[in-house]
Design a protein around this motif. Structure first.
Motif, PDB file in Angstrom:
ATOM      1  N   SER A 199       3.154 -11.031   0.237  1.00 28.46           N
ATOM      2  CA  SER A 199       3.611 -12.015  -0.765  1.00 28.46           C
ATOM      3  C   SER A 199       2.776 -13.290  -0.656  1.00 28.46           C
ATOM      4  CB  SER A 199       5.110 -12.309  -0.616  1.00 28.46           C
ATOM      5  OG  SER A 199       5.369 -13.105   0.525  1.00 28.46           O
TER       6      SER A 199
ATOM      7  N   SER B 101       0.828  -1.221   0.000  1.00 26.54           N
ATOM      8  CA  SER B 101       0.000   0.000   0.000  1.00 26.54           C
ATOM      9  C   SER B 101       0.855   1.260   0.000  1.00 26.54           C
ATOM     10  CB  SER B 101      -0.914   0.053   1.231  1.00 26.54           C
ATOM     11  OG  SER B 101      -1.241  -1.209   1.717  1.00 26.54           O
TER      12      SER B 101
ATOM     13  N   LEU C 197      10.006  -6.665  -2.944  1.00 29.66           N
ATOM     14  CA  LEU C 197       8.937  -7.345  -2.209  1.00 29.66           C
ATOM     15  C   LEU C 197       9.642  -8.247  -1.195  1.00 29.66           C
ATOM     16  CD1 LEU C 197       5.770  -8.048  -2.247  1.00 29.66           C
ATOM     17  CD2 LEU C 197       6.497 -10.106  -3.468  1.00 29.66           C
TER      18      LEU C 197
ATOM     19  N   GLN D 239      -1.801   4.769  -4.721  1.00 30.61           N
ATOM     20  CA  GLN D 239      -2.275   3.783  -5.710  1.00 30.61           C
ATOM     21  C   GLN D 239      -3.582   3.137  -5.220  1.00 30.61           C
ATOM     22  OE1 GLN D 239      -0.610   1.910  -8.926  1.00 30.61           O
ATOM     23  NE2 GLN D 239      -2.845   2.004  -8.800  1.00 30.61           N
TER      24      GLN D 239
END
Ligand code: SAM
Length: 219
Positions: free
Chosen positions: A139, A90, A209, A95
């Motif tokens: 993930s 986030s 990530l 976004q």
């Protein structure tokens, strides 16, 4: 001219000079980019740069992505207004707000609690009621509300986590930067007859990530 009006003009200019000439043509994406006040999602001392053609730091070593990349990834997701979407990463919540303008329901996961709290506060203040936020390792996706019509990963992954692929609806889309720690390819996958069909859109640079199905830790 008051400050909000000035920012509104900067937003229109951003759409005309940064998005339209680079092939962002989806009307609903352009409208959302024109509407969402990006300056509210950046640190106060960087507000004046909010509509520039670049990412900006948001604290905790993370970034708010360049407006063009936000628009491109959103366009690639091809969201319809009755659909649900999962966002991984986030960050500032910017976004997330763009997705909330386009979809029925947005689920978003952020690894860093401090960022989750900050984005939650801004999204609430702006009146987004169709957003569910959680702090944790995205993930792994968010199986509780799966399947999703769209999944967008806003951090770079070494590969496409199988667990995310499983959480995409038939006919759904997954947009994810995949590749190395420092640079990736933006991949767009469509789930057709249970299989993900991949198309590479462009090269890109995202923060990693970090998690069970991403990178182990920060380098
Ligand atoms: N979309 C964001 C925005 O508009 O501000 C920008 C996201 S930033 C480029 C990537 C975000 O992904 C960072 O906030 C980072 O903490 C987060 N992140 C990295 N690994 C994650 C994981 N496993 N789960 C959830 N969030 C993660």
């Amino acid at each position: 001219m008051d400050r909000e009006h000035r920012f509104e003009e900067e937003r229109s200019r951003m759409v005309e000079t940064q998005l339209l000439p680079r092939g962002i043509t989806d009307e609903s994406v352009l409208l959302a980019m024109k509407k969402v006040p990006r300056h509210r999602f950046v640190p106060a001392d960087l507000m004046e740069f909010a509509y520039e053609d670049r990412p900006l730091p948001i604290g905790e070593g993370q970034t708010i992505s360049q407006p063009y990349i936000v628009a491109l990834m959103t366009q690639c997701l091809e969201l319809k207004e009755d659909e649900s979407v999962l966002e991984i990463g986030s960050g500032s919540g910017y976004q997330t707000a763009i997705l909330a303008e386009l979809a029925r329901q947005v689920y978003t996961v952020e690894r860093i609690e401090e960022l989750r709290n900050r984005s939650s506060e801004i999204l609430n203040t702006l009146g987004y009621v169709n957003v569910n936020l959680k702090a944790g390792d995205g993930s792994e996706g968010w199986p509780e509300f799966a399947p999703y019509d769209g999944i967008m990963v806003t951090a770079g992954s070494p590969e496409i986590p199988e667990v995310l692929a499983e959480q995409v609806n038939e006919g759904g889309r997954l947009v994810i930067p995949v590749g190395g720690y420092y640079s990736q390819e933006l991949a767009v996958m469509h789930k057709i007859h249970g299989n993900l069909e991949r198309k590479n859109v462009c090269g890109c640079v995202f923060v990693p990530l970090i998690g069970k199905y991403g990178w182990e830790r920060g380098k």
